[in-house]
Design a protein around this motif. Structure first.
Motif, PDB file in Angstrom:
ATOM      1  N   UNK A   1      15.352  -7.825   8.406  1.00 31.33           N
ATOM      2  CA  UNK A   1      16.337  -6.992   7.730  1.00 31.33           C
ATOM      3  C   UNK A   1      16.999  -7.802   6.623  1.00 31.33           C
ATOM      4  N   UNK A   2      17.552  -7.090   5.672  1.00 34.26           N
ATOM      5  CA  UNK A   2      18.295  -7.714   4.588  1.00 34.26           C
ATOM      6  C   UNK A   2      19.762  -7.324   4.775  1.00 34.26           C
ATOM      7  N   UNK A   3      20.588  -8.229   5.309  1.00 33.21           N
ATOM      8  CA  UNK A   3      21.997  -7.898   5.528  1.00 33.21           C
ATOM      9  C   UNK A   3      22.696  -7.581   4.209  1.00 33.21           C
ATOM     10  N   UNK A   4      23.686  -6.705   4.274  1.00 30.43           N
ATOM     11  CA  UNK A   4      24.364  -6.275   3.047  1.00 30.43           C
ATOM     12  C   UNK A   4      25.834  -6.669   2.996  1.00 30.43           C
ATOM     13  N   UNK A   5      26.357  -7.287   4.047  1.00 30.70           N
ATOM     14  CA  UNK A   5      27.758  -7.701   3.996  1.00 30.70           C
ATOM     15  C   UNK A   5      27.892  -9.011   3.219  1.00 30.70           C
ATOM     16  N   UNK A   6      29.127  -9.343   2.833  1.00 32.92           N
ATOM     17  CA  UNK A   6      29.371 -10.566   2.064  1.00 32.92           C
ATOM     18  C   UNK A   6      29.551 -11.732   3.024  1.00 32.92           C
ATOM     19  N   UNK A   7      28.824 -12.811   2.738  1.00 37.28           N
ATOM     20  CA  UNK A   7      28.926 -14.043   3.525  1.00 37.28           C
ATOM     21  C   UNK A   7      28.402 -15.199   2.680  1.00 37.28           C
ATOM     22  N   UNK A   8      28.764 -16.408   3.066  1.00 38.44           N
ATOM     23  CA  UNK A   8      28.384 -17.593   2.288  1.00 38.44           C
ATOM     24  C   UNK A   8      26.886 -17.840   2.265  1.00 38.44           C
TER      25      UNK A   8
ATOM     26  N   UNK B   1      21.145   5.162  12.445  1.00 40.72           N
ATOM     27  CA  UNK B   1      20.601   3.813  12.320  1.00 40.72           C
ATOM     28  C   UNK B   1      19.077   3.856  12.202  1.00 40.72           C
ATOM     29  N   UNK B   2      18.435   4.658  13.035  1.00 37.31           N
ATOM     30  CA  UNK B   2      16.967   4.790  12.962  1.00 37.31           C
ATOM     31  C   UNK B   2      16.540   5.306  11.592  1.00 37.31           C
ATOM     32  N   UNK B   3      17.298   6.228  11.037  1.00 32.64           N
ATOM     33  CA  UNK B   3      16.972   6.760   9.707  1.00 32.64           C
ATOM     34  C   UNK B   3      17.034   5.656   8.656  1.00 32.64           C
ATOM     35  N   UNK B   4      18.087   4.826   8.712  1.00 28.24           N
ATOM     36  CA  UNK B   4      18.200   3.711   7.752  1.00 28.24           C
ATOM     37  C   UNK B   4      17.057   2.714   7.927  1.00 28.24           C
ATOM     38  N   UNK B   5      16.711   2.425   9.173  1.00 28.29           N
ATOM     39  CA  UNK B   5      15.602   1.501   9.439  1.00 28.29           C
ATOM     40  C   UNK B   5      14.312   2.059   8.840  1.00 28.29           C
ATOM     41  N   UNK B   6      14.061   3.339   9.064  1.00 26.63           N
ATOM     42  CA  UNK B   6      12.833   3.965   8.545  1.00 26.63           C
ATOM     43  C   UNK B   6      12.824   3.989   7.021  1.00 26.63           C
ATOM     44  N   UNK B   7      13.961   4.278   6.417  1.00 25.91           N
ATOM     45  CA  UNK B   7      14.042   4.299   4.949  1.00 25.91           C
ATOM     46  C   UNK B   7      13.778   2.914   4.370  1.00 25.91           C
ATOM     47  N   UNK B   8      14.347   1.880   4.982  1.00 25.43           N
ATOM     48  CA  UNK B   8      14.111   0.512   4.509  1.00 25.43           C
ATOM     49  C   UNK B   8      12.654   0.104   4.672  1.00 25.43           C
ATOM     50  N   UNK B   9      12.030   0.510   5.782  1.00 31.35           N
ATOM     51  CA  UNK B   9      10.608   0.192   5.965  1.00 31.35           C
ATOM     52  C   UNK B   9       9.753   0.907   4.932  1.00 31.35           C
ATOM     53  N   UNK B  10      10.088   2.157   4.630  1.00 30.42           N
ATOM     54  CA  UNK B  10       9.322   2.908   3.625  1.00 30.42           C
ATOM     55  C   UNK B  10       9.477   2.281   2.246  1.00 30.42           C
TER      56      UNK B  10
ATOM     57  N   UNK C   1       0.834  -1.169   0.000  1.00 32.08           N
ATOM     58  CA  UNK C   1       0.000   0.000   0.000  1.00 32.08           C
ATOM     59  C   UNK C   1       0.886   1.243   0.000  1.00 32.08           C
ATOM     60  N   UNK C   2       0.590   2.197  -0.877  1.00 27.44           N
ATOM     61  CA  UNK C   2       1.369   3.432  -0.984  1.00 27.44           C
ATOM     62  C   UNK C   2       0.678   4.555  -0.212  1.00 27.44           C
ATOM     63  N   UNK C   3       1.502   5.437   0.372  1.00 26.93           N
ATOM     64  CA  UNK C   3       0.928   6.607   1.035  1.00 26.93           C
ATOM     65  C   UNK C   3       0.859   7.757   0.037  1.00 26.93           C
ATOM     66  N   UNK C   4       0.438   8.942   0.507  1.00 25.35           N
ATOM     67  CA  UNK C   4       0.252  10.097  -0.372  1.00 25.35           C
ATOM     68  C   UNK C   4       1.551  10.535  -1.029  1.00 25.35           C
ATOM     69  N   UNK C   5       2.689  10.259  -0.387  1.00 28.14           N
ATOM     70  CA  UNK C   5       3.986  10.653  -0.945  1.00 28.14           C
ATOM     71  C   UNK C   5       4.548   9.595  -1.890  1.00 28.14           C
ATOM     72  N   UNK C   6       3.806   8.519  -2.130  1.00 28.05           N
ATOM     73  CA  UNK C   6       4.259   7.468  -3.035  1.00 28.05           C
ATOM     74  C   UNK C   6       5.182   6.458  -2.392  1.00 28.05           C
ATOM     75  N   UNK C   7       5.275   6.469  -1.063  1.00 28.17           N
ATOM     76  CA  UNK C   7       6.111   5.500  -0.360  1.00 28.17           C
ATOM     77  C   UNK C   7       5.237   4.359   0.129  1.00 28.17           C
ATOM     78  N   UNK C   8       5.866   3.204   0.336  1.00 27.13           N
ATOM     79  CA  UNK C   8       5.144   2.049   0.839  1.00 27.13           C
ATOM     80  C   UNK C   8       4.844   2.255   2.317  1.00 27.13           C
TER      81      UNK C   8
END
Length: 195
Positions: A89-96, A56-65, A1-8
């Protein structure tokens, strides 16, 4: 569902005791206090400054949006308006084991030992395996973090020592670099649901 600003618009999740919701600016002081608590951050490389916590909170909020899900702010219905976070969360570091989706939590000390992490994580797994239809969810933590490991085990996650790893984002020689790795497949989760 998108909000008025076009974000999820992030999904919200409920349990009898908890409301997992989108973050607000009012959460930031409590989040910073939690991240500055040496006991809460014992299994991390260091406690966080207010600036690092806010970033960190900003990154969390951006990922949720962006996704509509992520690390939800936890509100205890009969307690603190902000108790910490539980979510995906979707980790971004390299691992097997990449790519993957991780379930994680961090709660203020006053909320420890009350089953809040487990209860929140259970509703998050329902979302992950139901709404998102993920095949697997993983979790990892510093080897000595027995509280988080106990939550992983209560959730039915399995641990194989051969999957454990040295976290590439933590300095060599750090006592929290070695991480244990747990996983839960959708099939196993469904098999363990009450009949």
């Amino acid at each position: 569902m998108m909000d008025a600003a076009g974000k999820t618009a992030p999904a919200e999740l409920e349990t009898p005791r908890l409301h997992l919701r989108a973050w607000t600016d009012d959460d930031l002081p409590a989040f910073a206090a939690m991240n500055a608590d040496p006991e809460v951050m014992r299994h991390f490389p260091e406690a966080m400054t207010r600036d690092k916590s806010d970033a960190l909170a900003k990154r969390i909020r951006e990922n949720m949006a962006k996704r509509g899900w992520g690390l939800w702010a936890v509100e205890v219905k009969t307690g603190p308006r902000f108790a910490g976070f539980v979510g995906l969360a979707v980790p971004t570091f390299k691992a097997k084991f990449m790519p993957t989706v991780e379930i994680g939590w961090r709660l203020s000390r006053e909320c420890w030992g009350r089953g809040i992490a487990t209860e929140g994580a259970q509703i998050v797994l329902t979302f992950a395996f139901g709404r998102l239809n993920l095949g697997e969810v993983v979790s990892f933590t510093a080897e000595g973090n027995h509280r988080s490991r106990a939550v992983m085990e209560r959730l039915g996650m399995s641990h194989k020592p051969a999957d454990d790893f040295d976290h590439p984002m933590i300095a060599v020689g750090s006592p929290v670099r070695r991480h244990v790795f747990y996983r839960l497949t959708q099939k196993r989760w469904r098999a363990n649901l009450p009949k």
